[in-house]
Design a protein around this motif. Structure first.
Motif, PDB file in Angstrom:
ATOM      1  N   ILE B  29       0.835  -1.199   0.000  1.00 18.77           N
ATOM      2  CA  ILE B  29       0.000   0.000   0.000  1.00 18.77           C
ATOM      3  C   ILE B  29       0.874   1.256   0.000  1.00 18.77           C
ATOM      4  O   ILE B  29       0.534   2.272  -0.610  1.00 18.77           O
ATOM      5  N   SER B  35       1.722   8.553  -0.130  1.00 22.61           N
ATOM      6  CA  SER B  35       1.279   9.464   0.931  1.00 22.61           C
ATOM      7  C   SER B  35       0.796   8.703   2.166  1.00 22.61           C
ATOM      8  O   SER B  35       0.664   9.277   3.242  1.00 22.61           O
ATOM      9  N   THR B  36       0.521   7.396   2.008  1.00 26.92           N
ATOM     10  CA  THR B  36       0.068   6.624   3.167  1.00 26.92           C
ATOM     11  C   THR B  36       1.253   6.196   4.049  1.00 26.92           C
ATOM     12  O   THR B  36       1.031   5.665   5.140  1.00 26.92           O
ATOM     13  N   PRO B  38       3.472   7.680   6.085  1.00 31.16           N
ATOM     14  CA  PRO B  38       3.504   8.068   7.499  1.00 31.16           C
ATOM     15  C   PRO B  38       2.445   7.346   8.345  1.00 31.16           C
ATOM     16  O   PRO B  38       2.694   7.054   9.513  1.00 31.16           O
ATOM     17  N   GLY B  39       1.307   7.049   7.747  1.00 29.98           N
ATOM     18  CA  GLY B  39       0.275   6.325   8.484  1.00 29.98           C
ATOM     19  C   GLY B  39       0.711   4.893   8.770  1.00 29.98           C
ATOM     20  O   GLY B  39       0.583   4.402   9.904  1.00 29.98           O
ATOM     21  N   PHE B 115      -0.690  13.166  14.704  1.00 29.83           N
ATOM     22  CA  PHE B 115      -1.083  13.580  13.347  1.00 29.83           C
ATOM     23  C   PHE B 115      -1.603  15.021  13.320  1.00 29.83           C
ATOM     24  O   PHE B 115      -1.462  15.704  12.296  1.00 29.83           O
ATOM     25  N   ARG B 118       1.559  16.880  13.078  1.00 28.67           N
ATOM     26  CA  ARG B 118       2.059  16.774  11.708  1.00 28.67           C
ATOM     27  C   ARG B 118       1.383  17.807  10.804  1.00 28.67           C
ATOM     28  O   ARG B 118       2.031  18.471   9.994  1.00 28.67           O
ATOM     29  N   LEU B 138      -8.851   6.197  10.998  1.00 32.76           N
ATOM     30  CA  LEU B 138      -8.463   5.327   9.887  1.00 32.76           C
ATOM     31  C   LEU B 138      -7.367   4.343  10.282  1.00 32.76           C
ATOM     32  O   LEU B 138      -7.399   3.181   9.856  1.00 32.76           O
ATOM     33  N   LEU B 142      -7.527   0.362  10.221  1.00 31.82           N
ATOM     34  CA  LEU B 142      -6.537  -0.441   9.498  1.00 31.82           C
ATOM     35  C   LEU B 142      -5.991  -1.541  10.412  1.00 31.82           C
ATOM     36  O   LEU B 142      -5.828  -2.692   9.982  1.00 31.82           O
TER      37      LEU B 142
END
Lengths: 363, 363
Positions: B29, B35-36, B38-39, B115, B118, B138, B142
């Motif tokens: 992913i 862009s995902t 950091p998540g 976040f 951030r 989110l 996940l």
């Protein structure tokens, strides 16, 4: 055992499967801890209360197209497996409404709003908004956990279910990645057409069309070639579907869509339509027109007149025509993939109908 | 293949399994949508960054006690299946911190706070707090989706995994029901000992001890009688564990617990300790003492001196002694169930050690 009737009125069969699962999953926890009753009821009402059952429908026709037999022993299990997609969707919507602070969904209060109201009506302690937020977080989580339970409990041979796991895994990760990308793009203010398209590919194409088709086809034991062709069909169709949605979000007739005109603008959705509108206006050195569009995005108090202005701006600079053309091109490409897939009938015909409906609909 | 070494230093094996899964789940992913990153990183750091691995440990010893062979072909698969409990826990903690508006966890900023920071650091558009909230919703989702993926992908015979599904289902529904009950009880202001105990049974006993044991034993093919005995052991031990936690939350030495003294009071946790304190004070007609306790609960600005006062009040009215007695009784009952279970060694010894540690710990 199943009936060939599954093909006809498929959404009603999805609802029957969901109703049965929700009762069986909800009764024990309600009996163990009665205070959870209103939560379990709210989730059931949310899931059973509407929606087009689009994801199970794509999955079903993916299964049928790859040779699944609606009169065979797997049909009931496949119905259950694909119906569980509606519980993933319930999680996505409940949490999305919370993140967007949306007040209503399908004409009813959203979950966080309904539970905040419950708190206020009872005169409970603490913040009603926090209580509503907590309820929405937990009910979304419950929907996601139950989605997995419903999928895993589908009465199918273990190897059949295992074949569909890659699609199941990808689908859930991709929708969450798409949601994150959406939030992230709104934060960074990236208003490029490319950013809008990336969101469309993850949030709509992958999650709503590609993975459901993949899931269904895998349940029928489809090979990689067929799955690849369905993924191509789904990507193009899914983006076309979202572009139609974007047009309806600005131009849709409220009496047909059931949503106030221009609501997408007020919500600040960064769609390809708006991105192209701003890009085309800038390329044509029409700064005032670009500003009309840019200023409208995310303006919660946008008037009807301002919506009309945005419509005119998007039409004038050619963004509407560009999006319509893209929908046509994507739909044509999708239908070409569909032809190449050589699916079993009636799946080919039904998927063609679904594709045309999804991209030409007025609601 | 596995090594008998799994028994020793089990948490390190859990971390190895989690690290491998997180890499395999995260890489695709991250590659698809950078862009995902950091998540995905934040979730990995959260999961790998600490915790006692209590739930996998109980599950492992449930499996061993029911005859699971650490040198047999299932050991690696069982390790993976029980390690996935840490991902359920990551979801629970990330969402719990969000619902409680907690700022820190294990000495680091909570996910929603990190976040939001951030967002602020980058000077992004819109509300930093809303961005942090969305990221936490989110990433918790996940974690929950990945928990199911990790569990379902454990390399075990399908019938083995299927036998553990009832425990897996019950565990996830029960923890969410327990969280809801907790939020609901705080809202209604029910400060009875019964309400506190009901929360302890669902949130701690069922989720932390009973269902992990059940899951492990089921993976070893345990019969209903053995599972029933383990559930009794787990219920008593789990409540005793929570009562020790409650005492540490008010009386714990910050240099040992790593948490500020009296933090449970500031957070407004409605524990059995506080419920008994208020009930006993009222029964003794010591209204002022009852008020000291009642006023402290949920007071975010509670001073050190006020914490000391509450400690004295709880001790004076006999609440501390009552809770200590209950811990002793529950531990004794748990150990009696354990003896009755006649588990394979060394599981019986290790579970006995875990029970004593959990109920007599100082941190």
């Amino acid at each position: 055992m199943s009936e060939p009737g599954f093909d006809a009125d498929f959404p009603a069969h999805v609802e029957r499967a969901l109703e049965k699962f929700l009762r069986e999953a909800g009764d024990p926890i309600r009996a163990m801890e009665p205070s959870t009753g209103p939560g379990v009821d709210a989730l059931s009402e949310f899931v059973l209360g509407g929606g087009k059952r689009l994801r199970p429908t794509f999955a079903w026709w993916g299964w049928r197209g790859a040779g699944g037999d609606p009169a065979g022993p797997d049909a009931e299990g496949v119905l259950q497996a694909v119906s569980s997609l509606e519980l993933v969707q319930a999680c996505a919507l409940i949490h999305d409404d919370l993140m967007d602070s949306s007040d209503s969904r399908r004409g009813s209060p959203t979950v966080h709003v309904a539970f905040a109201k419950r708190h206020a009506d009872h005169g409970w302690l603490g913040s009603a908004a926090s209580f509503g937020q907590a309820a929405a977080v937990l009910l979304g989580d419950l929907a996601l956990a139950w989605a997995d339970d419903m999928f895993a409990a589908a009465p199918l041979p273990a190897t059949t279910l295992a074949a569909a796991r890659p699609a199941w895994r990808a689908m859930r990760t991709e929708v969450l990645a798409g949601q994150y990308l959406d939030v992230h793009t709104q934060a960074t203010g990236d208003s490029s057409p490319e950013a809008a398209l990336r969101i469309d590919r993850l949030k709509t194409a992958a999650y709503t069309v590609q993975r459901p088709l993949h899931l269904g086809a895998a349940l029928a034991g489809a090979d990689d070639r067929l799955i690849g062709t369905l993924l191509s069909f789904g990507r193009d169709l899914g983006v076309a579907f979202q572009l139609r949605d974007d047009l309806l979000g600005v131009f849709g007739d409220p009496s047909v869509t059931g949503k106030p005109a221009g609501d997408d603008l007020r919500e600040g959705k960064r769609t390809l339509l708006l991105a192209l509108g701003m890009e085309l206006a800038a390329a044509q050195h029409r700064e005032a027109v670009a500003a009309v569009i840019a200023d409208a995005v995310g303006d919660k108090d946008l008037t009807e007149d301002a919506v009309t202005e945005v419509r005119e701006a998007l039409t004038e600079v050619g963004a509407v025509a560009a999006v319509e053309r893209r929908i046509d091109d994507l739909t044509a490409a999708a239908l070409a993939s569909l032809d190449a897939a050589e699916l079993a009938e009636p799946a080919a015909t039904r998927l063609r109908e679904l594709a045309v409906q999804a991209t030409q609909r007025k609601y």
